[in-house]
Write a protein that holds these residues in place. Structure first.
Motif, PDB file in Angstrom:
ATOM      1  N   ILE A   1      -7.718 -13.766   4.286  1.00 45.73           N
ATOM      2  CA  ILE A   1      -7.811 -12.420   3.699  1.00 45.73           C
ATOM      3  C   ILE A   1      -7.789 -11.365   4.801  1.00 45.73           C
ATOM      4  N   ILE A   2      -8.541 -11.613   5.881  1.00 42.34           N
ATOM      5  CA  ILE A   2      -8.579 -10.666   6.996  1.00 42.34           C
ATOM      6  C   ILE A   2      -7.200 -10.527   7.625  1.00 42.34           C
ATOM      7  N   VAL A   3      -6.522 -11.654   7.857  1.00 38.74           N
ATOM      8  CA  VAL A   3      -5.182 -11.618   8.449  1.00 38.74           C
ATOM      9  C   VAL A   3      -4.222 -10.846   7.545  1.00 38.74           C
ATOM     10  N   THR A   4      -4.308 -11.078   6.241  1.00 38.53           N
ATOM     11  CA  THR A   4      -3.435 -10.375   5.296  1.00 38.53           C
ATOM     12  C   THR A   4      -3.683  -8.877   5.328  1.00 38.53           C
ATOM     13  N   CYS A   5      -4.947  -8.464   5.311  1.00 36.27           N
ATOM     14  CA  CYS A   5      -5.273  -7.037   5.320  1.00 36.27           C
ATOM     15  C   CYS A   5      -4.796  -6.373   6.611  1.00 36.27           C
ATOM     16  N   VAL A   6      -4.986  -7.044   7.739  1.00 38.48           N
ATOM     17  CA  VAL A   6      -4.546  -6.486   9.019  1.00 38.48           C
ATOM     18  C   VAL A   6      -3.022  -6.370   9.060  1.00 38.48           C
ATOM     19  N   ALA A   7      -2.330  -7.404   8.604  1.00 39.00           N
ATOM     20  CA  ALA A   7      -0.865  -7.380   8.602  1.00 39.00           C
ATOM     21  C   ALA A   7      -0.330  -6.270   7.698  1.00 39.00           C
ATOM     22  N   VAL A   8      -0.914  -6.141   6.519  1.00 42.40           N
ATOM     23  CA  VAL A   8      -0.478  -5.094   5.581  1.00 42.40           C
ATOM     24  C   VAL A   8      -0.728  -3.710   6.164  1.00 42.40           C
ATOM     25  N   TYR A   9      -1.871  -3.557   6.842  1.00 39.91           N
ATOM     26  CA  TYR A   9      -2.172  -2.254   7.453  1.00 39.91           C
ATOM     27  C   TYR A   9      -1.094  -1.864   8.461  1.00 39.91           C
ATOM     28  N   PHE A  10      -0.702  -2.789   9.336  1.00 35.97           N
ATOM     29  CA  PHE A  10       0.286  -2.454  10.360  1.00 35.97           C
ATOM     30  C   PHE A  10       1.677  -2.246   9.760  1.00 35.97           C
ATOM     31  N   ILE A  11       2.009  -3.001   8.732  1.00 36.61           N
ATOM     32  CA  ILE A  11       3.295  -2.772   8.051  1.00 36.61           C
ATOM     33  C   ILE A  11       3.326  -1.378   7.444  1.00 36.61           C
ATOM     34  N   ASP A  12       2.250  -1.011   6.770  1.00 33.70           N
ATOM     35  CA  ASP A  12       2.170   0.320   6.160  1.00 33.70           C
ATOM     36  C   ASP A  12       2.170   1.410   7.236  1.00 33.70           C
ATOM     37  N   PHE A  13       1.453   1.167   8.327  1.00 30.70           N
ATOM     38  CA  PHE A  13       1.380   2.153   9.414  1.00 30.70           C
ATOM     39  C   PHE A  13       2.767   2.438   9.981  1.00 30.70           C
ATOM     40  N   VAL A  14       3.508   1.366  10.279  1.00 27.11           N
ATOM     41  CA  VAL A  14       4.845   1.533  10.855  1.00 27.11           C
ATOM     42  C   VAL A  14       5.789   2.185   9.853  1.00 27.11           C
ATOM     43  N   ALA A  15       5.746   1.712   8.604  1.00 27.45           N
ATOM     44  CA  ALA A  15       6.653   2.260   7.582  1.00 27.45           C
ATOM     45  C   ALA A  15       6.375   3.735   7.335  1.00 27.45           C
ATOM     46  N   THR A  16       5.124   4.123   7.315  1.00 27.13           N
ATOM     47  CA  THR A  16       4.770   5.524   7.073  1.00 27.13           C
ATOM     48  C   THR A  16       5.238   6.411   8.218  1.00 27.13           C
ATOM     49  N   HIS A  17       5.023   5.951   9.443  1.00 28.42           N
ATOM     50  CA  HIS A  17       5.410   6.766  10.601  1.00 28.42           C
ATOM     51  C   HIS A  17       6.924   6.805  10.799  1.00 28.42           C
ATOM     52  N   LEU A  18       7.622   5.830  10.224  1.00 30.82           N
ATOM     53  CA  LEU A  18       9.091   5.881  10.251  1.00 30.82           C
ATOM     54  C   LEU A  18       9.641   6.690   9.086  1.00 30.82           C
ATOM     55  N   GLY A  19       8.755   7.136   8.205  1.00 27.32           N
ATOM     56  CA  GLY A  19       9.173   7.949   7.065  1.00 27.32           C
ATOM     57  C   GLY A  19       9.791   7.144   5.941  1.00 27.32           C
TER      58      GLY A  19
END
Length: 254
Positions: free
Chosen positions: A21-39
């Protein structure tokens, strides 16, 4: 003293489901972070709006998957770090208590229940403008884990803020009271889903009571065979105890 800081290592073991669960949450956070900053957007929506819990989108478009996906999304690194630390600290032991499959079911149930509870409160009492704000984070599920810890290990002490010893059951009750008060008094600037936390605790506590704590007996879901066995055991225990009381010796059955 029956204390958490005496009984458990300061660094609890990281069990399999909790780790995943922790690995999934961390991975999702970074995917969302990158996608958001790329617009990156899909139909003019960011990932948080697609996979977070947005009451307006659930109501208008029927995006029911958001009741599950919002659990694994986090908006700030501190939010993610705090949730994952609490999940690790308490979740690993609850996983060991319930078993892997049952723990995963419990975690998801509390998270979904928290989302449903908060969704209902938003529809009934919140300003219409707040219905379009995404709700994200595993906090509701984690509050369900706190409730489980208070139920299963309520007599344990642990240090609150590393200073004040408090029994787990009282700590959980204090947390629930704080969330209730802050939820009722929340302002438009408050971006914490207090009622999701309360919903996770409530759903978890009710489930654990019905599954583990409810007295067994007629109408409790116990099979007739099990009921007859318990009745026979009580009768046999009574006979043995009566005989032993007359003889003044021998074992007692409990």
């Amino acid at each position: 003293m029956n204390s958490r800081y005496d009984q458990l290592s300061p660094v609890p073991p990281l069990t399999l489901v909790t780790r995943n669960i922790i690995v999934t949450c961390v991975a999702v956070y970074f995917i969302d972070f990158v996608a958001t900053h790329l617009g990156f957007q899909f139909h003019d929506l960011y990932l948080k709006e697609i996979f977070g819990l947005v009451p307006a989108l659930v109501k208008e478009k029927g995006w029911a998957w958001q009741f599950v996906t919002y659990i694994f999304m986090h908006g700030h690194p501190l939010h993610l770090l705090l949730n994952m630390l609490i999940l690790w600290y308490f979740g690993s032991e609850i996983e060991a208590k319930l078993g892997r499959k049952q723990f995963l079911f419990y975690f998801l149930m509390c998270g979904i229940g928290a989302g449903l509870f908060n969704y209902g409160v938003n529809l009934l009492f919140s300003d219409v403008s707040r219905l379009s704000h995404p709700i994200i984070g595993a906090s509701g599920a984690i509050y369900g884990i706190l409730a489980a810890y208070g139920i299963f290990f309520g007599e344990r002490y642990f240090l609150v803020f590393f200073v004040f010893p408090m029994k787990a059951k009282y700590f959980v009750l204090v947390m629930a009271l704080v969330e209730l008060i802050t939820g009722v008094e929340a302002t438009a600037q408050d971006n914490v889903a207090h009622f999701a936390h309360l919903g996770g605790m409530f759903v978890g506590a009710v489930y654990l009571y019905l599954k583990y704590l409810r007295p067994k007996g007629p109408g409790s879901g116990q099979s007739k065979k099990d009921q007859d066995r318990e009745k026979l055991k009580r009768q046999f225990t009574l006979i043995v105890n009566e005989n032993n009381s007359e003889e003044g010796k021998g074992p007692y059955w409990n």
